[in-house]
Motif scaffolding. Structure first.
Motif, PDB file in Angstrom:
ATOM      1  N   PRO A  36       0.789  -1.242   0.000  1.00  0.00           N
ATOM      2  CA  PRO A  36       0.000   0.000   0.000  1.00  0.00           C
ATOM      3  C   PRO A  36       0.818   1.287   0.000  1.00  0.00           C
ATOM      4  N   HIS A  37       2.106   1.217   0.427  1.00  0.00           N
ATOM      5  CA  HIS A  37       2.895   2.452   0.540  1.00  0.00           C
ATOM      6  C   HIS A  37       3.983   2.556  -0.526  1.00  0.00           C
ATOM      7  N   ALA A  38       4.060   1.579  -1.416  1.00  0.00           N
ATOM      8  CA  ALA A  38       5.085   1.603  -2.465  1.00  0.00           C
ATOM      9  C   ALA A  38       4.650   2.501  -3.612  1.00  0.00           C
ATOM     10  N   PHE A  39       5.651   3.031  -4.356  1.00  0.00           N
ATOM     11  CA  PHE A  39       5.325   3.784  -5.575  1.00  0.00           C
ATOM     12  C   PHE A  39       4.790   2.806  -6.600  1.00  0.00           C
ATOM     13  N   LEU A  40       3.645   3.125  -7.178  1.00  0.00           N
ATOM     14  CA  LEU A  40       2.983   2.228  -8.112  1.00  0.00           C
ATOM     15  C   LEU A  40       2.432   3.036  -9.280  1.00  0.00           C
ATOM     16  N   GLY A  41       2.733   2.590 -10.491  1.00  0.00           N
ATOM     17  CA  GLY A  41       2.257   3.296 -11.671  1.00  0.00           C
ATOM     18  C   GLY A  41       1.522   2.373 -12.617  1.00  0.00           C
ATOM     19  N   LEU A  42       0.483   2.881 -13.232  1.00  0.00           N
ATOM     20  CA  LEU A  42      -0.286   2.155 -14.242  1.00  0.00           C
ATOM     21  C   LEU A  42       0.015   2.790 -15.595  1.00  0.00           C
ATOM     22  N   ASN A  43       0.435   1.961 -16.567  1.00  0.00           N
ATOM     23  CA  ASN A  43       0.813   2.461 -17.892  1.00  0.00           C
ATOM     24  C   ASN A  43       1.913   3.518 -17.766  1.00  0.00           C
ATOM     25  N   GLU A  44       2.964   3.161 -17.043  1.00  0.00           N
ATOM     26  CA  GLU A  44       4.055   4.069 -16.688  1.00  0.00           C
ATOM     27  C   GLU A  44       5.076   4.182 -17.819  1.00  0.00           C
ATOM     28  N   SER A  45       5.461   5.412 -18.160  1.00  0.00           N
ATOM     29  CA  SER A  45       6.456   5.639 -19.211  1.00  0.00           C
ATOM     30  C   SER A  45       7.844   5.210 -18.737  1.00  0.00           C
ATOM     31  N   MET A  46       8.463   4.321 -19.495  1.00  0.00           N
ATOM     32  CA  MET A  46       9.807   3.864 -19.150  1.00  0.00           C
ATOM     33  C   MET A  46      10.892   4.859 -19.543  1.00  0.00           C
ATOM     34  N   ALA A  47      10.539   5.838 -20.364  1.00  0.00           N
ATOM     35  CA  ALA A  47      11.500   6.882 -20.708  1.00  0.00           C
ATOM     36  C   ALA A  47      11.938   7.654 -19.467  1.00  0.00           C
ATOM     37  N   ASN A  48      11.091   7.652 -18.442  1.00  0.00           N
ATOM     38  CA  ASN A  48      11.412   8.356 -17.195  1.00  0.00           C
ATOM     39  C   ASN A  48      12.293   7.528 -16.267  1.00  0.00           C
ATOM     40  N   HIS A  49      12.585   6.287 -16.637  1.00  0.00           N
ATOM     41  CA  HIS A  49      13.290   5.383 -15.722  1.00  0.00           C
ATOM     42  C   HIS A  49      14.512   4.729 -16.360  1.00  0.00           C
ATOM     43  N   THR A  50      14.992   5.291 -17.469  1.00  0.00           N
ATOM     44  CA  THR A  50      16.200   4.778 -18.100  1.00  0.00           C
ATOM     45  C   THR A  50      17.151   5.925 -18.399  1.00  0.00           C
ATOM     46  N   PHE A  51      18.457   5.635 -18.377  1.00  0.00           N
ATOM     47  CA  PHE A  51      19.468   6.642 -18.667  1.00  0.00           C
ATOM     48  C   PHE A  51      19.347   7.156 -20.094  1.00  0.00           C
ATOM     49  N   ILE A  52      18.876   6.284 -20.974  1.00  0.00           N
ATOM     50  CA  ILE A  52      18.822   6.626 -22.386  1.00  0.00           C
ATOM     51  C   ILE A  52      17.617   7.511 -22.718  1.00  0.00           C
ATOM     52  N   GLN A  53      16.700   7.627 -21.743  1.00  0.00           N
ATOM     53  CA  GLN A  53      15.529   8.512 -21.824  1.00  0.00           C
ATOM     54  C   GLN A  53      14.599   8.168 -22.987  1.00  0.00           C
TER      55      GLN A  53
END
Length: 303
Positions: free
Chosen positions: A15-32
């Motif tokens: 319940p307290h973890a960061f959770l995303g639905l249909n989350e953009s992976m461009a925000n989570h990689t070095f290569i953007q």
């Protein structure tokens, strides 16, 4: 089971973890770059990570593990199922000449911790922008050092959620490969055995490696690091340079003019740009030198 149901189930589990639905992976990689993940979750601790792993296994939902996203290309169509990011598992502790580091800890932070405690053996990692988990999976190395030289023990989790402790005889390390990759283990923790040494000498080595890295690598642009493994008897960058490919672009992806072993994102490149440029490099080098170029970077997601 649809994505909304999976999202609701995981929200109840963590319940307290960061959770995303249909989350953009461009925000989570070095290569953007990269498409969306159906479900994206950052568990707060090992217990939550184990619950998510068991949930995905029991419900036959694909599970992709992500760390710092430094050595990965996520295809434009994204990732189906659950993406679990372990960056919150990032504790580093020191006992004598041993460092215990959780999988989400930065490998650079581990090298700085070693320096602080006058411990030698991690200098090679002072500029590697990745996580401990990624370093184990890929047997990360640079400047004559690699993680296999110092890893004593590892805590891992199977895809069914079972916790295992592995020792040196089980690691199966090779050039950019390991048992962790082979068995698709989820790395949770590493125990590194280092050697006491002079603080100034350790620092000087790290400064020298940092200077070399800054001079040779195109750090001014987003990239996924070295794209290709070193072919037997050759250097990937030299083969690419000798093929006349430095500076060539497809879309916003360019073979670096500073180091031909890197492909950089110079203008809002898509993953498709990157993958087409990789293929073009492979075909050109094969035609000119009859050498197969195998990717070091991990390519994941839906084609």
């Amino acid at each position: 089971m649809n994505d909304s149901q999976v999202f609701d189930d995981i929200k109840e589990i963590c319940p307290h973890a960061f959770l995303g639905l249909n989350e953009s992976m461009a925000n989570h990689t070095f290569i953007q770059m990269g498409g969306n993940a159906d479900i994206y979750i950052m568990p707060k601790n090992l217990g939550e990570a184990q619950k998510i792993t068991r949930y995905s296994f029991l419900n036959k939902i694909p599970l992709t593990i992500l760390g710092y996203g430094t050595n990965v290309i996520i295809r434009d169509k994204g990732i189906r199922g659950i993406v679990m990011n372990l960056n919150n598992l990032n504790k580093i502790t020191v006992s004598g000449n041993e460092i215990k580091a959780e999988s989400g800890a930065s490998i650079i932070d581990v090298s700085q911790t070693a320096l602080k405690h006058h411990l030698s053996g991690m200098e090679f990692a002072c500029g590697i922008p990745g996580s401990v988990g990624g370093a184990l999976i890929m047997n990360a190395g640079a400047y004559g050092g690699e993680i296999s030289f110092v890893l004593k023990r590892a805590k891992v989790m199977t895809r069914s959620g079972k916790i295992l402790i592995l020792s040196k005889s089980e690691f199966q390390f090779g050039y950019r490969k390991s048992v962790f990759e082979k068995e698709k283990y989820i790395v949770l923790e590493a125990i590194l055995t280092l050697e006491k040494a002079d603080h100034v000498e350790i620092q000087e080595r790290m400064e020298r490696f940092t200077s070399l890295r800054n001079k040779k690598q195109p750090l001014e642009y987003p990239s996924c690091g070295s794209v290709f493994k070193r072919p037997l008897g050759h250097f990937a960058g030299k083969l690419i340079s000798d093929s006349g490919l430095q500076g060539i672009r497809i879309g916003g992806a360019e073979v670096s003019t500073k180091h031909a072993g890197f492909i950089v994102n110079v203008n809002h490149a898509s993953s498709t740009d990157y993958l087409e440029l990789i293929q073009y490099i492979q075909e050109t080098v094969k035609r000119k030198f009859n050498v197969e170029m195998e990717t070091e970077v991990k390519i994941v997601g839906e084609e």
